[in-house]
Write a protein that holds these residues in place. Sequence first.
Motif, PDB file in Angstrom:
ATOM      1  N   GLY A 106      41.059  34.333  27.220  1.00 11.76           N
ATOM      2  CA  GLY A 106      41.841  33.168  26.832  1.00 11.76           C
ATOM      3  C   GLY A 106      42.965  32.825  27.778  1.00 11.76           C
ATOM      4  N   LYS A 107      43.282  33.706  28.716  1.00  8.46           N
ATOM      5  CA  LYS A 107      44.374  33.478  29.669  1.00  8.46           C
ATOM      6  C   LYS A 107      43.850  33.305  31.099  1.00  8.46           C
ATOM      7  N   ILE A 108      42.850  34.094  31.459  1.00  9.26           N
ATOM      8  CA  ILE A 108      42.269  34.016  32.801  1.00  9.26           C
ATOM      9  C   ILE A 108      40.908  33.335  32.700  1.00  9.26           C
ATOM     10  N   LYS A 109      40.708  32.315  33.503  1.00  9.13           N
ATOM     11  CA  LYS A 109      39.464  31.557  33.492  1.00  9.13           C
ATOM     12  C   LYS A 109      38.302  32.439  33.938  1.00  9.13           C
ATOM     13  N   ALA A 110      37.195  32.336  33.224  1.00 14.63           N
ATOM     14  CA  ALA A 110      36.037  33.188  33.499  1.00 14.63           C
ATOM     15  C   ALA A 110      35.404  32.879  34.845  1.00 14.63           C
ATOM     16  N   ASN A 111      34.864  33.940  35.451  1.00 12.80           N
ATOM     17  CA  ASN A 111      34.064  33.868  36.685  1.00 12.80           C
ATOM     18  C   ASN A 111      34.775  33.085  37.788  1.00 12.80           C
ATOM     19  N   THR A 112      36.046  33.416  37.975  1.00 15.77           N
ATOM     20  CA  THR A 112      36.869  32.775  38.995  1.00 15.77           C
ATOM     21  C   THR A 112      36.971  33.674  40.219  1.00 15.77           C
ATOM     22  N   ILE A 113      36.860  33.080  41.390  1.00 16.00           N
ATOM     23  CA  ILE A 113      37.063  33.810  42.647  1.00 16.00           C
ATOM     24  C   ILE A 113      38.149  33.088  43.441  1.00 16.00           C
ATOM     25  N   GLU A 114      39.175  33.821  43.818  1.00 20.08           N
ATOM     26  CA  GLU A 114      40.268  33.268  44.622  1.00 20.08           C
ATOM     27  C   GLU A 114      40.458  34.112  45.873  1.00 20.08           C
ATOM     28  N   ARG A 115      40.994  33.507  46.917  1.00 23.60           N
ATOM     29  CA  ARG A 115      41.308  34.278  48.123  1.00 23.60           C
ATOM     30  C   ARG A 115      42.412  35.288  47.819  1.00 23.60           C
ATOM     31  N   GLY A 116      43.529  34.815  47.297  1.00 22.74           N
ATOM     32  CA  GLY A 116      44.579  35.714  46.827  1.00 22.74           C
ATOM     33  C   GLY A 116      45.566  36.146  47.878  1.00 22.74           C
ATOM     34  N   THR A 117      45.109  36.946  48.842  1.00 22.69           N
ATOM     35  CA  THR A 117      45.965  37.582  49.850  1.00 22.69           C
ATOM     36  C   THR A 117      47.171  38.241  49.174  1.00 22.69           C
ATOM     37  N   ALA A 118      46.870  39.062  48.177  1.00 22.04           N
ATOM     38  CA  ALA A 118      47.894  39.766  47.419  1.00 22.04           C
ATOM     39  C   ALA A 118      47.988  41.219  47.881  1.00 22.04           C
ATOM     40  N   HIS A 119      49.018  41.917  47.374  1.00 25.18           N
ATOM     41  CA  HIS A 119      49.287  43.288  47.800  1.00 25.18           C
ATOM     42  C   HIS A 119      49.729  44.110  46.599  1.00 25.18           C
ATOM     43  N   LEU A 120      49.649  45.423  46.756  1.00 37.01           N
ATOM     44  CA  LEU A 120      50.073  46.356  45.718  1.00 37.01           C
ATOM     45  C   LEU A 120      51.457  46.056  45.165  1.00 37.01           C
ATOM     46  N   VAL A 121      52.390  45.657  46.039  1.00 35.47           N
ATOM     47  CA  VAL A 121      53.767  45.439  45.588  1.00 35.47           C
ATOM     48  C   VAL A 121      53.872  44.258  44.632  1.00 35.47           C
ATOM     49  N   ASP A 122      52.805  43.469  44.523  1.00 37.88           N
ATOM     50  CA  ASP A 122      52.809  42.331  43.604  1.00 37.88           C
ATOM     51  C   ASP A 122      52.444  42.742  42.175  1.00 37.88           C
ATOM     52  N   LEU A 123      51.920  43.939  41.990  1.00 38.96           N
ATOM     53  CA  LEU A 123      51.476  44.344  40.651  1.00 38.96           C
ATOM     54  C   LEU A 123      52.647  44.532  39.698  1.00 38.96           C
ATOM     55  N   ALA A 124      53.689  45.239  40.137  1.00 39.47           N
ATOM     56  CA  ALA A 124      54.836  45.480  39.249  1.00 39.47           C
ATOM     57  C   ALA A 124      55.480  44.167  38.790  1.00 39.47           C
ATOM     58  N   PRO A 125      55.799  43.234  39.693  1.00 38.07           N
ATOM     59  CA  PRO A 125      56.363  41.966  39.221  1.00 38.07           C
ATOM     60  C   PRO A 125      55.431  41.222  38.265  1.00 38.07           C
ATOM     61  N   THR A 126      54.131  41.352  38.486  1.00 38.83           N
ATOM     62  CA  THR A 126      53.160  40.697  37.609  1.00 38.83           C
ATOM     63  C   THR A 126      53.222  41.282  36.204  1.00 38.83           C
ATOM     64  N   PHE A 127      53.196  42.597  36.122  1.00 38.74           N
ATOM     65  CA  PHE A 127      53.211  43.249  34.811  1.00 38.74           C
ATOM     66  C   PHE A 127      54.524  42.994  34.072  1.00 38.74           C
ATOM     67  N   TYR A 128      55.639  43.026  34.796  1.00 39.26           N
ATOM     68  CA  TYR A 128      56.926  42.767  34.156  1.00 39.26           C
ATOM     69  C   TYR A 128      57.011  41.310  33.685  1.00 39.26           C
ATOM     70  N   ASP A 129      56.450  40.416  34.469  1.00 38.60           N
ATOM     71  CA  ASP A 129      56.414  39.003  34.111  1.00 38.60           C
ATOM     72  C   ASP A 129      55.605  38.808  32.828  1.00 38.60           C
ATOM     73  N   VAL A 130      54.419  39.373  32.790  1.00 39.13           N
ATOM     74  CA  VAL A 130      53.530  39.230  31.639  1.00 39.13           C
ATOM     75  C   VAL A 130      54.145  39.873  30.392  1.00 39.13           C
ATOM     76  N   ALA A 131      54.804  41.001  30.593  1.00 38.31           N
ATOM     77  CA  ALA A 131      55.390  41.747  29.469  1.00 38.31           C
ATOM     78  C   ALA A 131      56.747  41.206  29.038  1.00 38.31           C
ATOM     79  N   GLY A 132      57.313  40.278  29.806  1.00 36.03           N
ATOM     80  CA  GLY A 132      58.670  39.822  29.518  1.00 36.03           C
ATOM     81  C   GLY A 132      59.672  40.953  29.690  1.00 36.03           C
ATOM     82  N   ALA A 133      59.398  41.846  30.638  1.00 38.44           N
ATOM     83  CA  ALA A 133      60.230  43.039  30.830  1.00 38.44           C
ATOM     84  C   ALA A 133      61.316  42.780  31.866  1.00 38.44           C
ATOM     85  N   LYS A 134      62.475  43.295  31.591  1.00 40.60           N
ATOM     86  CA  LYS A 134      63.601  43.183  32.516  1.00 40.60           C
ATOM     87  C   LYS A 134      63.626  44.404  33.427  1.00 40.60           C
TER      88      LYS A 134
END
Length: 541
Positions: A396-424
């Motif tokens: 319901g949040k991520i569109k199914a069967n989506t492929i993106e280029r991204g160019t993301a890195h490990l250091v992006d995971l923590a900000p993502t999880f804190y963002d999703v969790a509403g964590a300070k």
Amino acid sequence: MKKLSIAFMVLFTAGLSVQQALAQQKKPNIILIVVDDMGYADLGSYGSEIHTPNLDKLAQQGLRLKEFYNNAICAPTRASILTGQDQHKAGIGYFDQNLGLPAYQGYLNKESLTLAEVLKQNGYSTLMSGKWHVGNDSTGWPNQRGFDRFFGIIGGASNYFNTSYMPLGGAKYPVIIEEDNKRWHKPDDSYYMTDEIGDHATKFLDEQSKIGKPFFLYLTFNAPHWPLQALPEDIAKYKGRYNIGWDSLRKERLARQVQLGLRDPSQPLALRDAEVPNWDNLTYDEQQLWKAKMEVYAAMVDRMDQNVGKVLDKLKELKKDDNTLIVFISDNGAPAEDVAHGKVHAARNIGPVGTSGSFESQGKNWSFVSNSPLRSFKGALYEGGMSSPLIAWFPGKIKANTIERGTAHLVDLAPTFYDVAGAKYPAAYNGTKTNPLIGKSLSGLFFRGEELNRDKPLFWELWGNRAIREGKWKLVSVFPVNQWELYDIDNDRGETNNLAAKNPDVVRKLSLEYLQWVNANNVVLDFNLIKPKAILDIKAN
């Protein structure tokens, strides 16, 4: 309503208000799955023939990234995963060995908070099952760094059927397996480690469901890291599948990647490593050994996927599958090392490939297939060493069967999880000023398909190897040559055409930015100054 009331009663017992209780009920659960030494092309959803239906289902119902970067080897990767910091800033610039400098101390420093420490402060249960490998001293083990529950391997690797030491480089590499700070041991050949990791994860989820909090689960399989050891019923699925050899198998995977939309067929492929022989040039006995290795490797990936399936089934059983973000990655590319037949021989290989007495690895010959279509292997800062598949799933949040280029890195995971969790993320923790986060939240990319824009390039240093990625450009050098090479990754992800001589201004600009990053992160510019006297060919990494 009855279940909700019971959950509120539990929360009230913990001293939470109605508003806090409602907020916690809405917070999403988060599962981060990390596998060990698995190449870019080893899942069905990334082109493989290996049976991975559970992860493929997550990919079909979620998102895949074409470009997701790790730190090319285990401990540095896990340091960035857990803290959202560059590996040097977190204290693990080299490995889990102390080289005498803060950036190379070999364990996580206190200034770099773990995902568990931050999410726990923000109302989450924090669970971990699997491999740690960011500090051997017990003061820095998972339960001491924010995890409520932990089962798994403290160091770099283990056998799959026993807790015996691993014979590496003529030494005895200790295998420490713990459950909540207590040594764990079962009789030899009475268990399979991948199953134990999956079973403990589901047990923790069962127990946690009675608490009424959202959870974060860090699920870190040691599979398919060597030694190649698997269960007979899994190996049997792949008998004869690899008789075609690595040349033909790579063609199959490359064609499948084009069909899946993961690879542009107009782009040049990474050149074949010079040490990989033609399959048809091997003797019959050599072919038998090598095909058996790949049968076992495939079986290990297969069993890992089966255990992902256990976790998904448990989520559904607990009715938490509609409010859980799952992210899957590998810690680095497939490895080059041949632990049983390399320069430094393993001390034990007393059974057929795959059994608890064997100590084999897939080596370059199969790993260049696992990393298709990319160049090089684990430990190198070419794309094959530092690229991982990434799957993200949230119904319901991520569109199914989506492929993106991204160019993301490990250091992006923590900000993502804190963002999703509403964590300070705190400015200080237990009286210590914290290192600020440097990554970008991927929530826009995951949930809305927004392009990920960075203010600064991505930087790497590993064992004297160096790399920078900015836009389409990637600057890379190999230790000890230390000669900059420049590649246009948008058009040459196989890194076949060095454009450094044609673009001196780009090289100059990126190399100056690299020097600024070196100074800001206490990176030693000349690796010869801190290099251990002997770097073994074999590492539990």
